[in-house]
Design an enzyme around this catalytic site. Structure first.
Site, PDB file in Angstrom:
ATOM      1  N   LYS A  53       0.861  -1.173   0.000  1.00  0.00           N
ATOM      2  CA  LYS A  53       0.000   0.000   0.000  1.00  0.00           C
ATOM      3  C   LYS A  53       0.902   1.229   0.000  1.00  0.00           C
ATOM      4  O   LYS A  53       1.687   1.439   0.928  1.00  0.00           O
ATOM      5  CB  LYS A  53      -0.912   0.014   1.223  1.00  0.00           C
ATOM      6  CG  LYS A  53      -1.787   1.267   1.268  1.00  0.00           C
ATOM      7  CD  LYS A  53      -2.786   1.243   2.403  1.00  0.00           C
ATOM      8  CE  LYS A  53      -3.589   2.525   2.419  1.00  0.00           C
ATOM      9  NZ  LYS A  53      -4.591   2.554   3.491  1.00  0.00           N
ATOM     10  N   ARG A 105     -10.406  10.252   1.640  1.00  0.00           N
ATOM     11  CA  ARG A 105     -10.269  10.867   2.968  1.00  0.00           C
ATOM     12  C   ARG A 105     -11.326  11.942   3.160  1.00  0.00           C
ATOM     13  O   ARG A 105     -11.814  12.157   4.274  1.00  0.00           O
ATOM     14  CB  ARG A 105      -8.857  11.423   3.156  1.00  0.00           C
ATOM     15  CG  ARG A 105      -7.825  10.308   3.185  1.00  0.00           C
ATOM     16  CD  ARG A 105      -6.402  10.842   3.310  1.00  0.00           C
ATOM     17  NE  ARG A 105      -5.440   9.766   3.131  1.00  0.00           N
ATOM     18  CZ  ARG A 105      -4.137   9.966   2.949  1.00  0.00           C
ATOM     19  NH1 ARG A 105      -3.650  11.189   2.923  1.00  0.00           N
ATOM     20  NH2 ARG A 105      -3.325   8.936   2.802  1.00  0.00           N
ATOM     21  N   LYS A 149       1.352  10.064   5.780  1.00  0.00           N
ATOM     22  CA  LYS A 149       1.384   8.637   6.111  1.00  0.00           C
ATOM     23  C   LYS A 149       2.657   7.956   5.602  1.00  0.00           C
ATOM     24  O   LYS A 149       2.717   6.734   5.503  1.00  0.00           O
ATOM     25  CB  LYS A 149       0.126   7.969   5.550  1.00  0.00           C
ATOM     26  CG  LYS A 149      -1.173   8.540   6.146  1.00  0.00           C
ATOM     27  CD  LYS A 149      -2.401   7.684   5.841  1.00  0.00           C
ATOM     28  CE  LYS A 149      -3.647   8.217   6.571  1.00  0.00           C
ATOM     29  NZ  LYS A 149      -4.823   7.310   6.409  1.00  0.00           N
ATOM     30  N   GLU A 172       7.563  -6.938   1.504  1.00  0.00           N
ATOM     31  CA  GLU A 172       6.291  -6.949   2.235  1.00  0.00           C
ATOM     32  C   GLU A 172       5.506  -8.223   1.906  1.00  0.00           C
ATOM     33  O   GLU A 172       4.851  -8.793   2.776  1.00  0.00           O
ATOM     34  CB  GLU A 172       5.444  -5.713   1.859  1.00  0.00           C
ATOM     35  CG  GLU A 172       5.981  -4.391   2.392  1.00  0.00           C
ATOM     36  CD  GLU A 172       5.664  -4.167   3.874  1.00  0.00           C
ATOM     37  OE1 GLU A 172       5.093  -5.064   4.525  1.00  0.00           O
ATOM     38  OE2 GLU A 172       5.988  -3.071   4.385  1.00  0.00           O
ATOM     39  N   LYS A 190      -2.106  -1.530  -3.904  1.00  0.00           N
ATOM     40  CA  LYS A 190      -2.969  -0.356  -3.884  1.00  0.00           C
ATOM     41  C   LYS A 190      -2.122   0.910  -3.946  1.00  0.00           C
ATOM     42  O   LYS A 190      -1.154   1.007  -3.188  1.00  0.00           O
ATOM     43  CB  LYS A 190      -3.773  -0.381  -2.583  1.00  0.00           C
ATOM     44  CG  LYS A 190      -4.599   0.851  -2.313  1.00  0.00           C
ATOM     45  CD  LYS A 190      -5.200   0.766  -0.942  1.00  0.00           C
ATOM     46  CE  LYS A 190      -6.055   1.989  -0.685  1.00  0.00           C
ATOM     47  NZ  LYS A 190      -6.610   2.028   0.634  1.00  0.00           N
ATOM     48  N   SER A 199      -9.947   5.894  -5.023  1.00  0.00           N
ATOM     49  CA  SER A 199     -10.843   7.021  -5.282  1.00  0.00           C
ATOM     50  C   SER A 199     -10.322   7.976  -6.359  1.00  0.00           C
ATOM     51  O   SER A 199     -11.073   8.405  -7.230  1.00  0.00           O
ATOM     52  CB  SER A 199     -11.098   7.777  -3.980  1.00  0.00           C
ATOM     53  OG  SER A 199      -9.888   8.158  -3.353  1.00  0.00           O
ATOM     54  N   TYR A 224     -14.815   1.352  -7.422  1.00  0.00           N
ATOM     55  CA  TYR A 224     -16.066   2.099  -7.305  1.00  0.00           C
ATOM     56  C   TYR A 224     -16.922   1.920  -8.554  1.00  0.00           C
ATOM     57  O   TYR A 224     -18.072   2.338  -8.579  1.00  0.00           O
ATOM     58  CB  TYR A 224     -15.772   3.577  -7.017  1.00  0.00           C
ATOM     59  CG  TYR A 224     -14.958   3.722  -5.741  1.00  0.00           C
ATOM     60  CD1 TYR A 224     -15.571   3.564  -4.499  1.00  0.00           C
ATOM     61  CD2 TYR A 224     -13.581   3.915  -5.774  1.00  0.00           C
ATOM     62  CE1 TYR A 224     -14.829   3.624  -3.337  1.00  0.00           C
ATOM     63  CE2 TYR A 224     -12.828   3.976  -4.616  1.00  0.00           C
ATOM     64  CZ  TYR A 224     -13.458   3.829  -3.397  1.00  0.00           C
ATOM     65  OH  TYR A 224     -12.720   3.872  -2.243  1.00  0.00           O
TER      66      TYR A 224
HETATM   67  C1  PBG Z   1      -7.069   3.953   5.185  1.00  0.00           C
HETATM   68  C2  PBG Z   1      -7.592   3.704   3.825  1.00  0.00           C
HETATM   69  C3  PBG Z   1      -7.428   4.582   2.749  1.00  0.00           C
HETATM   70  C4  PBG Z   1      -8.084   4.027   1.656  1.00  0.00           C
HETATM   71  C5  PBG Z   1      -8.617   2.809   2.062  1.00  0.00           C
HETATM   72  N1  PBG Z   1      -8.294   2.611   3.417  1.00  0.00           N
HETATM   73  C6  PBG Z   1      -6.814   5.921   2.702  1.00  0.00           C
HETATM   74  C7  PBG Z   1      -5.538   6.172   3.348  1.00  0.00           C
HETATM   75  O1  PBG Z   1      -4.701   5.289   3.524  1.00  0.00           O
HETATM   76  O2  PBG Z   1      -5.361   7.333   3.720  1.00  0.00           O
HETATM   77  C8  PBG Z   1      -8.142   4.685   0.310  1.00  0.00           C
HETATM   78  C9  PBG Z   1      -9.125   4.168  -0.661  1.00  0.00           C
HETATM   79  C10 PBG Z   1      -9.400   5.073  -1.799  1.00  0.00           C
HETATM   80  O3  PBG Z   1      -8.730   6.101  -2.024  1.00  0.00           O
HETATM   81  O4  PBG Z   1     -10.338   4.748  -2.555  1.00  0.00           O
HETATM   82  N2  PBG Z   1      -6.970   2.907   6.052  1.00  0.00           N
END
Ligand code: PBG
Length: 328
Positions: free
Chosen positions: A197, A207, A219, A235, A250, A276, A315
């Site tokens: 991730k 967010r 992050k 990982e 991701k 997203s 989505y």
């Molecule tokens: C956080 C989380 C995130 C997403 C899924 N779980 C955002 C982040 O790590 O700040 C993002 C999913 C998306 O952008 O569609 N645990």
């Protein structure tokens, strides 16, 4: 003029021939629909993510039904938690009467055939907007966070989650969650690990949807550097040894090379999350009339599958399932 000896175009001459030689097939069964929910009684369109909705408990049941009708058999739940319930250690994650456990119970009772996936991370519950516990100096505490994540996972399993999906990126959390689940008798509950991730700007709209942006800092001390490839394989090895049942990359579209690397390096099923920002780039461009929404969305999903994903969180799940059906 020399006539070519090799003519790859022969295999593309008719639609039937193209169907015969097609290497990648997308089906509704490959798709996982990420859904947003809140405790309010009304369904609210999400400003930060046009086209997506924060569902009320009733609205979510209707959406789950639509998903199943279209052949989508898995959803992943993301809760928008009221600010008054957030604190620095995400206490609410262990509340059996919280939004997620209540929703899991009603979904699993009503739709036992629907696979319920839950997000494990503190950000929706954290007053700091981080996936882990933040200390005074701003550091994200790994081992202290894992204890809370284990409580969150067990609470979700008890309420009916089929797959626990830790998205927090703390070190060692897969092993700890596996142990905690087994200790409570949930040997049959799977772990889908967010293995690679990345610290991605493509999460911005999500967010906004959850009102979960970090209050300070970013992050980057737990999510991966977008520049890194080998680190994803490290990982992966850790998640495999810790007992992950499935692994995830991701975001998806900008990381197709990572999906392929991970696919080639593991026998576990590989998931990819079209996040997203990827979704909204296509939405915005098609609303401006610059792109053909359906064609580009389907091409993006086919590309992710071709790169090696067995399943895709997107989505577009409901629309894609509908389009696949139209095409027969
Ligand atoms: C956080 C989380 C995130 C997403 C899924 N779980 C955002 C982040 O790590 O700040 C993002 C999913 C998306 O952008 O569609 N645990």
């Amino acid at each position: 003029m020399t006539a070519p000896h090799h003519r790859p175009r022969r295999n593309r001459r008719t639609a039937a021939l193209r169907d015969l030689v097609r290497e990648t097939t997308l089906t509704a069964a490959d798709l996982i629909y990420p859904v947003f929910l809140h405790a309010d009684a009304v369904d609210t369109p999400i400003d930060a993510m046009p086209g997506q909705t924060r569902w009320s408990p009733d609205g979510l049941l209707r959406t789950a039904e639509t998903a199943l009708d279209r052949g989508i058999r898995a959803i992943v739940l993301f809760p928008k938690i009221d600010d008054s319930l957030k604190d620095s250690t995400g206490t609410q994650v262990g509340n059996e009467e919280g939004l997620i456990p209540r929703t899991l119970r009603s979904l699993s009772e009503r739709f036992p055939e629907l696979t319920l996936i839950t997000d494990v991370a503190l950000d929706p519950y954290s007053s700091d907007g981080h996936d882990g516990i933040v200390d005074e100096s701003g550091e994200i505490l790994n081992d202290e966070t894992i204890e809370v994540l284990c409580r969150q996972a067990v609470t979700q399993a008890r309420a009916g989650a089929d797959i626990i999906a830790p998205s927090d990126m703390m070190d060692g959390r897969v092993a700890a969650i596996r142990k905690a689940l087994d200790a409570e008798g949930f040997q049959g509950v799977s772990i889908l690990s967010y293995t690679a991730k990345y610290a991605s700007a493509y999460y911005g709209p999500f967010r906004g949807a959850l009102d979960s942006a970090p209050k300070s800092g970013d992050k980057k001390t737990y999510q991966m550097d977008p520049a890194n490839r080998r680190e994803a394989l490290r990982e992966l090895r850790l998640d495999e040894s810790e007992g992950a049942d499935m692994v995830m990359v991701k975001p998806a579209g900008p990381y197709l090379d990572i999906i392929r690397e991970v696919r080639d390096a593991t026998d576990l099923p590989v998931a990819a999350y079209q996040v997203s920002g990827e979704y909204l780039m296509i939405e915005a461009a098609s609303q401006s009339g610059w792109l053909d929404r359906k064609a580009v969305a389907m091409e993006s999903l086919t590309g992710i599958k071709r790169a090696g994903a067995d399943m895709i969180l997107t989505y577009y799940a409901l629309d894609a399932a509908h389009w696949l059906r139209e095409e027969g």
